[in-house]
Design a protein around this motif. Structure first.
Motif, PDB file in Angstrom:
ATOM      1  N   TYR A   7     -30.454 -88.681  53.794  1.00  0.00           N
ATOM      2  CA  TYR A   7     -31.585 -89.158  54.589  1.00  0.00           C
ATOM      3  C   TYR A   7     -31.142 -90.273  55.546  1.00  0.00           C
ATOM      4  O   TYR A   7     -31.479 -90.281  56.725  1.00  0.00           O
ATOM      5  CB  TYR A   7     -32.681 -89.648  53.650  1.00  0.00           C
ATOM      6  N   VAL A   8     -30.373 -91.208  55.027  1.00  0.00           N
ATOM      7  CA  VAL A   8     -29.878 -92.327  55.831  1.00  0.00           C
ATOM      8  C   VAL A   8     -28.964 -91.829  56.943  1.00  0.00           C
ATOM      9  O   VAL A   8     -29.051 -92.290  58.090  1.00  0.00           O
ATOM     10  CB  VAL A   8     -29.155 -93.363  54.943  1.00  0.00           C
ATOM     11  N   MET A   9     -28.107 -90.881  56.641  1.00  0.00           N
ATOM     12  CA  MET A   9     -27.212 -90.338  57.674  1.00  0.00           C
ATOM     13  C   MET A   9     -28.019 -89.686  58.796  1.00  0.00           C
ATOM     14  O   MET A   9     -27.687 -89.825  59.968  1.00  0.00           O
ATOM     15  CB  MET A   9     -26.226 -89.332  57.068  1.00  0.00           C
ATOM     16  N   GLY A  10     -29.081 -88.993  58.444  1.00  0.00           N
ATOM     17  CA  GLY A  10     -29.954 -88.405  59.463  1.00  0.00           C
ATOM     18  C   GLY A  10     -30.580 -89.481  60.333  1.00  0.00           C
ATOM     19  O   GLY A  10     -30.694 -89.348  61.547  1.00  0.00           O
ATOM     20  N   ASN A  11     -30.963 -90.592  59.702  1.00  0.00           N
ATOM     21  CA  ASN A  11     -31.548 -91.702  60.438  1.00  0.00           C
ATOM     22  C   ASN A  11     -30.523 -92.372  61.348  1.00  0.00           C
ATOM     23  O   ASN A  11     -30.836 -92.719  62.482  1.00  0.00           O
ATOM     24  CB  ASN A  11     -32.138 -92.725  59.474  1.00  0.00           C
TER      25      ASN A  11
END
Length: 151
Positions: A7-11
């Motif tokens: 999720y963080v990588m997508g952000n």
């Protein structure tokens, strides 16, 4: 925690789509895991979130909008202080916490690419905020930040 890392990588790759990692508002925390905020001029919320996430076994999200963020002038994250020219760029310090959290889940090259995109996005965002708060043109603001640049 692997799902959180994804999720963080997508952000980081698309920071305009979700601000989950950059602030503490609209979140609930377990007090047993609470720690002090890192001492930074700005972006301490992002540093805190990643320090906190390293201690979490799981995270839950809800679909409902339960918080309305109203922006007011004078916020540390939106106000330019000529005495602390680079204070708005505190997110660069916070990225150490992001890197520490993501290191065990993400390939170095992929992480560097995502962090670079995030840095550019955040830098442009803060530069625009300085322009807005100062009522200045971009060239004038650039000269405020880098007075000896020859421009």
């Amino acid at each position: 925690r692997k799902e959180i890392a994804a999720y963080v990588m997508g952000n980081l790759s698309r920071p305009d789509t979700n601000q989950m990692i950059t602030s503490c508002w609209a979140k609930l925390y377990r007090t047993a895991l609470m720690d002090k905020f890192p001492l930074q001029t700005t972006s301490e919320g992002m540093a805190f979130n990643f320090k906190y996430l390293r201690m979490c076994e799981n995270v839950r999200f809800i679909d409902s909008v339960v918080y309305h963020n109203r922006r007011h002038g004078g916020s540390l994250s939106t106000t330019f202080d000529p005495k602390n020219k680079f204070g708005l760029f505190g997110f660069l310090q916070s990225q150490r916490y992001v890197r520490t959290f993501l290191d065990e889940f993400v390939d170095d090259a992929e992480l560097e690419d995502a962090l670079d995109k995030f840095k550019v996005y955040q830098s442009m965002l803060y530069f625009m905020r300085i322009c807005d708060s100062e009522g200045s043109k971009a060239k004038d603001v650039f000269n405020m930040l880098y007075p000896d640049n020859g421009a």
